[in-house]
Design an enzyme around this catalytic site. Structure first.
Site, short mmCIF file in Angstrom:
data_model
loop_
_atom_site.label_atom_id
_atom_site.label_comp_id
_atom_site.label_asym_id
_atom_site.label_seq_id
_atom_site.Cartn_x
_atom_site.Cartn_y
_atom_site.Cartn_z
N HIS A 51 0.80 -1.23 0.00
CA HIS A 51 0.00 0.00 0.00
C HIS A 51 0.84 1.28 0.00
CE1 HIS A 51 0.54 -1.04 4.29
NE2 HIS A 51 0.57 0.26 4.49
N LYS A 55 5.81 5.67 -1.39
CA LYS A 55 6.69 6.51 -0.56
C LYS A 55 8.12 6.48 -1.07
CE LYS A 55 3.97 6.85 3.59
NZ LYS A 55 3.76 6.39 4.98
N HIS A 80 1.89 10.07 -2.52
CA HIS A 80 2.39 8.69 -2.45
C HIS A 80 1.32 7.66 -2.87
CE1 HIS A 80 0.57 8.27 1.63
NE2 HIS A 80 0.65 6.96 1.43
N ASP A 137 -4.21 -1.36 8.62
CA ASP A 137 -3.03 -0.50 8.62
C ASP A 137 -3.08 0.50 9.77
OD1 ASP A 137 -0.58 0.45 7.54
OD2 ASP A 137 -1.64 2.06 6.49
FE FE2 Z 1 -0.04 5.62 3.05
FE FE2 Z 2 1.57 0.92 6.59
#
Ligand code: FE2
Ligand code: FE2
Length: 198
Positions: A51, A55, A80, A137
């Protein structure tokens, strides 16, 4: 390869390889709890760790900046999601896994109430695999130690998930996540961050 990519992104973001493993396992647990097919369970387990792959494309001066981001820096940071989808999308390849991974990367900061980014999707406009990943997350980030914060207790994190049910998160996923909490906690215990075991 998939796990390596996920780890590459999380290392850059001060997170750990263990976080990537936990996200994979936790999304699988929730998908199974929702009654998904073994095929779909495997799909989300393999796609969810990527995910934050976007980044990799965020400059370190923004990504690793201690303290608050300026407005411009925050805008850069938010890219990102689309960067990740861009990295994973391959129009010459009809891999279902890459499609789902790109979809999760693009949408993992969308919110159920329609105030997320990048496209302000609302409710079930947000793909189901992504809604599962967001819940896992955030819970894992809250309950983990980060350079800038202590880990929250399970109770505090669950209270947050409840408060955000219908806000950030799909209420059905939050309920399912809570019903599987014993399995989620077993994953936390099985894959600790190295700083926690030191
Ligand atoms: Fe994120
Ligand atoms: Fe994460």
């Amino acid at each position: 390869m998939i796990e390596c990519l996920g780890r590459a992104a999380e290392f850059k973001d001060n997170e750990t390889g263990a976080h990537v493993m936990r996200i994979s396992k936790m999304t699988g647990i929730v998908a199974r709890g929702l009654g998904m097919t073994p095929h779909d369970v495997a799909l989300v387990e393999q796609a969810s760790p990527m995910h934050d792959i976007g980044k990799i494309g965020i400059p370190d001066r923004v990504l690793l900046k201690p303290g608050k981001l300026s407005g411009d820096e925050w805008t850069t940071m938010q890219t990102h999601s689309s960067l990740g989808a861009h990295i994973l999308r391959d129009d010459d390849n009809d891999s279902e896994l890459l499609k789902v991974a790109a979809e999760i990367a693009l949408n993992h900061h969308e919110r159920w109430d329609g105030t997320g980014y990048p496209n302000r999707l609302r409710g079930e406009e947000i793909p189901l695999f992504t809604r599962i990943t967001s819940v896992c997350d955030v819970f894992d980030a809250l309950t983990s130690r980060r350079p800038y914060k202590e880990p929250w207790s399970t109770e505090e994190a669950i209270k947050f998930m409840d408060d955000q049910s219908g806000g950030a998160f799909d209420p059905v996923i939050v309920e399912c996540f809570k019903s599987q909490l014993h399995k989620i906690m077993a994953i936390k215990a099985e894959y600790p961050d190295s700083s926690d075991s030191a």
